[in-house]
Design a protein around this motif. Structure first.
Motif, PDB file in Angstrom:
ATOM      1  N   THR A  76      -5.880-104.827 -32.398  1.00  0.00           N
ATOM      2  CA  THR A  76      -6.723-103.632 -32.309  1.00  0.00           C
ATOM      3  C   THR A  76      -6.612-102.740 -33.533  1.00  0.00           C
ATOM      4  OG1 THR A  76      -6.383-103.690 -29.923  1.00  0.00           O
ATOM      5  CG2 THR A  76      -7.294-101.657 -30.865  1.00  0.00           C
ATOM      6  N   PHE A  77      -5.386-102.343 -33.865  1.00  0.00           N
ATOM      7  CA  PHE A  77      -5.217-101.359 -34.938  1.00  0.00           C
ATOM      8  C   PHE A  77      -5.540-101.950 -36.315  1.00  0.00           C
ATOM      9  CE2 PHE A  77      -2.397 -99.735 -31.578  1.00  0.00           C
ATOM     10  CZ  PHE A  77      -2.986 -98.489 -31.398  1.00  0.00           C
ATOM     11  N   GLU A  78      -5.093-103.188 -36.561  1.00  0.00           N
ATOM     12  CA  GLU A  78      -5.365-103.801 -37.875  1.00  0.00           C
ATOM     13  C   GLU A  78      -6.860-103.900 -38.132  1.00  0.00           C
ATOM     14  OE1 GLU A  78      -3.491-105.007 -35.521  1.00  0.00           O
ATOM     15  OE2 GLU A  78      -1.764-106.140 -36.230  1.00  0.00           O
ATOM     16  N   ILE A  79      -7.587-104.334 -37.087  1.00  0.00           N
ATOM     17  CA  ILE A  79      -9.036-104.550 -37.267  1.00  0.00           C
ATOM     18  C   ILE A  79      -9.789-103.223 -37.391  1.00  0.00           C
ATOM     19  CG2 ILE A  79     -11.104-105.377 -36.077  1.00  0.00           C
ATOM     20  CD1 ILE A  79      -9.431-107.737 -35.106  1.00  0.00           C
ATOM     21  N   TRP A  80      -9.477-102.259 -36.529  1.00  0.00           N
ATOM     22  CA  TRP A  80     -10.208-100.989 -36.628  1.00  0.00           C
ATOM     23  C   TRP A  80      -9.893-100.263 -37.924  1.00  0.00           C
ATOM     24  CZ3 TRP A  80     -14.392-101.065 -34.490  1.00  0.00           C
ATOM     25  CH2 TRP A  80     -14.621-101.330 -33.133  1.00  0.00           C
ATOM     26  N   LEU A  81      -8.621-100.323 -38.365  1.00  0.00           N
ATOM     27  CA  LEU A  81      -8.282 -99.684 -39.645  1.00  0.00           C
ATOM     28  C   LEU A  81      -8.974-100.381 -40.805  1.00  0.00           C
ATOM     29  CD1 LEU A  81      -4.468 -98.977 -39.105  1.00  0.00           C
ATOM     30  CD2 LEU A  81      -6.301 -97.288 -39.301  1.00  0.00           C
TER      31      LEU A  81
ATOM     32  N   SER B 178       6.278 -97.397 -33.187  1.00  0.00           N
ATOM     33  CA  SER B 178       5.442 -97.636 -32.012  1.00  0.00           C
ATOM     34  C   SER B 178       5.773 -98.941 -31.309  1.00  0.00           C
ATOM     35  CB  SER B 178       3.965 -97.654 -32.435  1.00  0.00           C
ATOM     36  OG  SER B 178       3.726 -98.737 -33.312  1.00  0.00           O
ATOM     37  N   GLY B 179       6.471 -99.850 -32.000  1.00  0.00           N
ATOM     38  CA  GLY B 179       6.789-101.140 -31.411  1.00  0.00           C
ATOM     39  C   GLY B 179       5.632-102.121 -31.423  1.00  0.00           C
ATOM     40  N   TYR B 180       4.559-101.746 -32.119  1.00  0.00           N
ATOM     41  CA  TYR B 180       3.373-102.617 -32.194  1.00  0.00           C
ATOM     42  C   TYR B 180       3.631-103.777 -33.157  1.00  0.00           C
ATOM     43  CZ  TYR B 180      -1.514-103.949 -32.931  1.00  0.00           C
ATOM     44  OH  TYR B 180      -2.687-104.640 -33.014  1.00  0.00           O
ATOM     45  N   ASN B 181       3.189-104.967 -32.791  1.00  0.00           N
ATOM     46  CA  ASN B 181       3.372-106.161 -33.626  1.00  0.00           C
ATOM     47  C   ASN B 181       2.235-106.269 -34.633  1.00  0.00           C
ATOM     48  OD1 ASN B 181       4.221-108.634 -34.635  1.00  0.00           O
ATOM     49  ND2 ASN B 181       3.157-109.793 -33.035  1.00  0.00           N
ATOM     50  N   TRP B 182       2.423-105.702 -35.815  1.00  0.00           N
ATOM     51  CA  TRP B 182       1.379-105.689 -36.836  1.00  0.00           C
ATOM     52  C   TRP B 182       1.185-107.093 -37.408  1.00  0.00           C
ATOM     53  CZ3 TRP B 182      -1.387-101.300 -37.460  1.00  0.00           C
ATOM     54  CH2 TRP B 182      -0.825-100.116 -36.961  1.00  0.00           C
ATOM     55  N   GLN B 183      -0.074-107.480 -37.602  1.00  0.00           N
ATOM     56  CA  GLN B 183      -0.390-108.829 -38.120  1.00  0.00           C
ATOM     57  C   GLN B 183      -1.392-108.724 -39.272  1.00  0.00           C
ATOM     58  OE1 GLN B 183      -0.911-111.902 -34.906  1.00  0.00           O
ATOM     59  NE2 GLN B 183      -0.885-110.107 -33.560  1.00  0.00           N
ATOM     60  N   TRP B 184      -1.046-107.948 -40.268  1.00  0.00           N
ATOM     61  CA  TRP B 184      -1.957-107.756 -41.405  1.00  0.00           C
ATOM     62  C   TRP B 184      -2.244-109.046 -42.153  1.00  0.00           C
ATOM     63  CZ3 TRP B 184      -4.788-103.630 -41.713  1.00  0.00           C
ATOM     64  CH2 TRP B 184      -4.333-102.412 -41.193  1.00  0.00           C
ATOM     65  N   PHE B 185      -1.319-110.017 -42.090  1.00  0.00           N
ATOM     66  CA  PHE B 185      -1.492-111.273 -42.838  1.00  0.00           C
ATOM     67  C   PHE B 185      -2.680-112.089 -42.322  1.00  0.00           C
ATOM     68  CE2 PHE B 185       1.325-112.058 -39.265  1.00  0.00           C
ATOM     69  CZ  PHE B 185       0.852-113.246 -38.737  1.00  0.00           C
ATOM     70  N   ARG B 186      -3.210-111.727 -41.142  1.00  0.00           N
ATOM     71  CA  ARG B 186      -4.341-112.488 -40.584  1.00  0.00           C
ATOM     72  C   ARG B 186      -5.693-111.857 -40.896  1.00  0.00           C
ATOM     73  NH1 ARG B 186      -3.423-113.512 -34.380  1.00  0.00           N
ATOM     74  NH2 ARG B 186      -5.353-114.665 -34.739  1.00  0.00           N
ATOM     75  N   ILE B 187      -5.676-110.692 -41.540  1.00  0.00           N
ATOM     76  CA  ILE B 187      -6.943-109.981 -41.759  1.00  0.00           C
ATOM     77  C   ILE B 187      -7.884-110.723 -42.695  1.00  0.00           C
ATOM     78  CG2 ILE B 187      -7.903-107.937 -42.924  1.00  0.00           C
ATOM     79  CD1 ILE B 187      -7.150-107.439 -40.065  1.00  0.00           C
ATOM     80  N   ASP B 188      -7.347-111.382 -43.733  1.00  0.00           N
ATOM     81  CA  ASP B 188      -8.221-112.018 -44.733  1.00  0.00           C
ATOM     82  C   ASP B 188      -9.137-113.073 -44.140  1.00  0.00           C
ATOM     83  OD1 ASP B 188      -6.017-113.558 -44.167  1.00  0.00           O
ATOM     84  OD2 ASP B 188      -6.048-114.564 -46.119  1.00  0.00           O
TER      85      ASP B 188
ATOM     86  N   TYR C 194       4.098 -94.343 -41.992  1.00  0.00           N
ATOM     87  CA  TYR C 194       5.046 -95.466 -41.896  1.00  0.00           C
ATOM     88  C   TYR C 194       5.924 -95.325 -40.657  1.00  0.00           C
ATOM     89  CZ  TYR C 194       9.008 -98.476 -42.917  1.00  0.00           C
ATOM     90  OH  TYR C 194      10.004 -99.422 -42.834  1.00  0.00           O
ATOM     91  N   LYS C 195       6.443 -94.115 -40.411  1.00  0.00           N
ATOM     92  CA  LYS C 195       7.302 -93.892 -39.253  1.00  0.00           C
ATOM     93  C   LYS C 195       6.516 -94.118 -37.957  1.00  0.00           C
ATOM     94  CE  LYS C 195      10.924 -92.517 -38.908  1.00  0.00           C
ATOM     95  NZ  LYS C 195      12.184 -93.256 -38.723  1.00  0.00           N
TER      96      LYS C 195
END
Length: 258
Positions: free
Chosen positions: A224-229, A29-39, A23-24
């Protein structure tokens, strides 16, 4: 407090610390996470209809490649595995060369070599190039599993068969292989899991499997990170489910329930 309770508490603390550091790391990292778009990459609505997203379409290609490769892998594994235990020098040499060549060279080079050098000669598509290259690579490991399974059968079985007048071919076919198959069933199931993971490499020859669809999505969205994870978790989840199912099936086979 018992030993099991202490181990459980330590396990929970370890999970908590791992989650905290993740979580930390994610928030600092300052990355703009967009998990809501994964579905939308799995399923989406188009004109009131539910249609498959690119990840599910890619996953179907991954399953097709892995399943076809698994069949061909077993054919190669049993063929060259039997070659390795025959008295014929040529057969043993062929089995040895096959294993050493394909087991000791990188899979990605084999895929590229087969697609750019062999496939054009026989007009083979990228999909089947991927299937054949994966099968040849995993078949080398299957060959050694089969050979070890055959050699693990007690010598008395061979001697009893020869004393009854059976040839070596008939002894392998009717006496040795049925026993060896039960022993190698579980190790061979692990190859299917390896095929699922290794199939990610076929994206280098533009086969639109799950990994290739992920690369395409990243180039369009920069997530990048949302999709690869998500892709990594998808591979993990599928492999765990398949492994449990295959092991249950192989245990039933070994104990004669199927």
């Amino acid at each position: 407090m018992g030993r099991k309770s202490i181990e459980l508490i330590l396990f929970i603390v370890l999970i908590f610390l791992l989650a905290f550091f993740l979580y930390k790391g994610a928030t600092s990292s300052g990355y703009n996470w967009q998990w809501f778009r994964i579905d939308e990459f799995f399923l989406k609505f188009d004109k009131g209809k539910l249609i498959l997203g690119p990840f599910l379409k890619g996953l179907l290609i991954t399953f097709q490649i892995s399943f076809l490769s698994f069949i061909l892998t077993n054919v190669l594994g049993f063929t060259f595995g039997i070659f390795r235990v025959l008295n014929s020098f040529v057969a043993r040499l062929l089995g040895y060369l096959y294993v050493e060549i394909f087991r000791n060279t990188p899979l990605i080079i084999q895929i590229l070599f087969f697609y750019f050098v062999i496939a054009p000669v026989f007009n083979i598509s990228g999909f089947w190039s991927a299937v054949i290259a994966l099968s040849l690579f995993e078949g080398a490991y299957a060959c050694e599993i089969v050979r070890a399974g055959i050699e693990s059968i007690d010598k008395g079985q061979w001697e009893a068969s020869f004393s009854l007048g059976l040839s070596k071919g008939n002894t392998i076919s009717y006496i040795i292989l049925p026993q060896a198959i039960k022993k190698v069933m579980l190790p061979l199931t692990n190859i299917f899991v390896s095929l699922i993971k290794d199939s990610a490499l076929v994206s280098v020859i533009a086969v639109y499997d799950l990994t290739m669809e992920a690369q395409k999505a990243i180039s369009e969205t920069f997530m990048t990170f949302e999709i690869w994870l998500t892709v990594a978790f998808t591979y993990f989840l599928i492999n765990v489910i398949i492994l449990i199912m295959l092991r249950l099936f192989s245990y039933k086979m070994r104990w004669g329930d199927v």
